[in-house]
Structure formats: structure tokens, C-alpha cells
Design a protein around this motif. Structure first.
Motif, short mmCIF file in Angstrom:
data_model
loop_
_atom_site.label_atom_id
_atom_site.label_comp_id
_atom_site.label_asym_id
_atom_site.label_seq_id
_atom_site.Cartn_x
_atom_site.Cartn_y
_atom_site.Cartn_z
N GLY A 22 6.72 47.83 21.77
CA GLY A 22 5.68 47.18 20.98
C GLY A 22 4.30 47.23 21.60
N GLY A 23 3.31 46.93 20.82
CA GLY A 23 1.93 46.90 21.28
C GLY A 23 1.61 45.54 21.86
N GLY A 24 0.57 44.94 21.37
CA GLY A 24 0.24 43.60 21.82
C GLY A 24 -1.22 43.47 22.17
N GLN A 25 -1.69 42.24 22.21
CA GLN A 25 -3.08 41.94 22.49
C GLN A 25 -3.35 41.81 23.99
N TYR A 26 -2.49 42.32 24.81
CA TYR A 26 -2.69 42.24 26.25
C TYR A 26 -3.18 43.58 26.78
N THR A 27 -3.74 43.56 27.99
CA THR A 27 -4.34 44.76 28.57
C THR A 27 -3.59 45.27 29.80
N ALA A 28 -2.46 44.64 30.11
CA ALA A 28 -1.72 45.04 31.31
C ALA A 28 -0.24 44.70 31.15
N GLN A 29 0.54 45.22 32.08
CA GLN A 29 1.97 44.97 32.09
C GLN A 29 2.46 44.98 33.54
N ILE A 30 3.25 43.98 33.90
CA ILE A 30 3.95 44.01 35.18
C ILE A 30 5.23 44.78 34.86
N MET A 31 5.32 46.03 35.27
CA MET A 31 6.37 46.93 34.80
C MET A 31 7.71 46.71 35.51
N ALA A 32 7.71 46.83 36.83
CA ALA A 32 8.98 46.82 37.56
C ALA A 32 8.69 46.54 39.02
N LYS A 33 9.78 46.29 39.76
CA LYS A 33 9.63 46.16 41.21
C LYS A 33 10.80 46.85 41.88
N VAL A 34 10.52 47.34 43.07
CA VAL A 34 11.54 47.88 43.96
C VAL A 34 11.58 46.92 45.13
N HIS A 35 12.77 46.41 45.44
CA HIS A 35 12.88 45.37 46.46
C HIS A 35 14.12 45.58 47.31
N ARG A 36 14.05 45.06 48.51
CA ARG A 36 15.18 45.18 49.43
C ARG A 36 16.35 44.34 48.92
N ALA A 37 17.55 44.91 49.07
CA ALA A 37 18.79 44.22 48.69
C ALA A 37 19.80 44.56 49.77
N GLY A 38 19.93 43.68 50.73
CA GLY A 38 20.80 43.96 51.88
C GLY A 38 20.19 45.10 52.68
N ALA A 39 21.00 46.12 52.95
CA ALA A 39 20.53 47.26 53.73
C ALA A 39 19.84 48.32 52.86
N GLY A 40 19.91 48.15 51.52
CA GLY A 40 19.35 49.15 50.62
C GLY A 40 18.21 48.60 49.78
N TRP A 41 17.97 49.27 48.67
CA TRP A 41 16.90 48.91 47.76
C TRP A 41 17.46 48.76 46.36
N GLN A 42 16.74 48.01 45.53
CA GLN A 42 17.11 47.77 44.15
C GLN A 42 15.85 47.88 43.31
N MET A 43 16.00 48.29 42.04
CA MET A 43 14.88 48.30 41.11
C MET A 43 15.18 47.27 40.03
N THR A 44 14.18 46.47 39.67
CA THR A 44 14.30 45.50 38.59
C THR A 44 13.19 45.75 37.58
N ALA A 45 13.57 45.88 36.29
CA ALA A 45 12.59 46.01 35.22
C ALA A 45 12.03 44.62 34.93
N ILE A 46 10.72 44.49 34.93
CA ILE A 46 10.09 43.19 34.68
C ILE A 46 9.56 43.13 33.26
#
Length: 192
Positions: A148-172
Motif C-alpha cells: 500500500g501507499g500512504g501519507q507517510y514519507t518513510a518506512q522502518i523496513m527491517a533489522k538484522v540483529h544478533r541471536a545467540g552466536a548468529g544473526w537474525q532478520m526481522t521485518a518491521i
């Protein structure tokens, strides 16, 4: 195989063979939405900017964006500013390369944002996405499509973060307003 992510979904960045990813690319793509006018439909160029904010214990410590293309430690690199979008016709218009093996141990999260530097809203954008690619072999691992569109000008898309000894990606996928990553900091903080 690509995982089509939904808002809030998290995936591990472990390889299928049990190994750990060492380098990933967060790609961002978009196109200008056609606008109907008196003389038919037309598109206007849209300048979206991808940024990566590096956090240590919920505190921003570095940022990579079109005016600071490489993190201070060299582990995160922006490939350059695209002022119009749609260049790849479905491919990445801007990309941020992350060398996971080189990220200092105190960095625990990297948040990826996109904002309209010129202040146009996402009503004027279509086919916007972010995707995570294994930079060692070019395989797309995950894709989050902006709905969708929207009246906003930005988006917090995703983050890559530590999860134990590895990494994880989360869609925001949280809409926000702002022309720069600095404007987005209040919207980023609840997602850390």
C-alpha cells in the motif's frame, strides 16, 4: 529459496548446511506510481534513500547512508545514491552491504530504513521492497514487500540483529515521517 516475509516475521541467517552467513546485501527497490492527470497517466521521479543505523545496547553508534557510505569500522557499505528509482525494473535501486564477520562485537542491531528525501509520500511509490541476499553467492534469502501507499514519507523496513552466536532478520514494516534517518530515530527506538 526466498522467504516472503510478513510484518514482524523473523528468520535465522544460518545457512542450510549449518554454516553462518558472512556477508549479506540489503537491497531496496521501488518505482514511481503512475499518476492520472488531464492528459493521461505519467510518473514523477522519486528519490528514496536507504540507510542502516548501527546500534550497541539500544544506542546509535554509526550510520551508513548516501552522505556516509561506509561505516567507521568498514563492515557496512552503501553502494551509492539512486535519485529516481525503478532503475533495475524490479532489481535493487540502492543496496547496503553488510560484512557480518567484521561487525564489532558491541554492535548488536542494524536497522534499515527508507525515506523520501524530497518529501514525497508513499502514495507516489509502487513496488517498493527490501530484500536480503547472500552476498557470497547472490541467492536471495528473504524479501519484504511494502504494502500500500500512504501519507507517510518513510518506512522502518527491517533489522538484522544478533541471536545467540548468529544473526537474525526481522521485518518491521512500520510507516514513519521524515526526510532523513535522524528524523526517524523516534520511530526506530520502539523496535530495538
Amino acid at each position: 529459496m526466498t522467504v516472503n516475509m510478513t510484518k514482524g516475521q523473523a528468520i535465522s541467517l544460518q545457512k542450510n548446511d549449518g554454516g553462518t552467513l558472512t556477508a549479506v546485501r540489503m537491497g531496496l527497490g521501488w518505482q514511481a506510481a503512475p499518476r492520472r492527470g488531464l492528459f493521461g497517466s505519467r510518473t514523477r521521479e522519486i528519490d528514496l534513500d536507504a540507510s542502516a543505523v548501527l546500534f550497541a545496547d539500544k544506542q546509535p553508534v554509526d550510520v551508513v547512508f548516501f552522505r556516509h557510505l561506509v561505516s567507521d569500522d568498514g563492515s557496512v557499505r552503501h553502494t551509492g545514491d539512486n535519485l529516481v528509482g525503478g532503475a533495475g525494473q524490479g532489481g535493487d535501486d540502492e543496496a547496503i552491504l553488510v560484512d557480518l564477520a567484521r561487525i564489532p562485537v558491541h554492535i548488536d542491531q542494524i536497522v534499515f530504513t527508507v525515506n523520501s528525501f524530497t518529501g514525497q509520500t508513499f502514495q507516489e511509490v509502487q513496488d517498493a521492497f527490501c530484500r536480503l541476499v547472500d552476498e557470497t553467492n547472490g541467492q536471495e534469502l528473504a524479501r519484504y514487500t511494502l504494502a500500500g501507499g500512504g501519507q507517510y514519507t518513510a518506512q522502518i523496513m527491517a533489522k538484522v540483529h544478533r541471536a545467540g552466536a548468529g544473526w537474525q532478520m526481522t521485518a518491521i514494516g512500520t510507516p514513519a515521517n521524515g526526510r532523513t534517518f535522524q528524523d526517524l530515530m523516534p520511530a526506530i527506538l520502539p523496535h530495538l
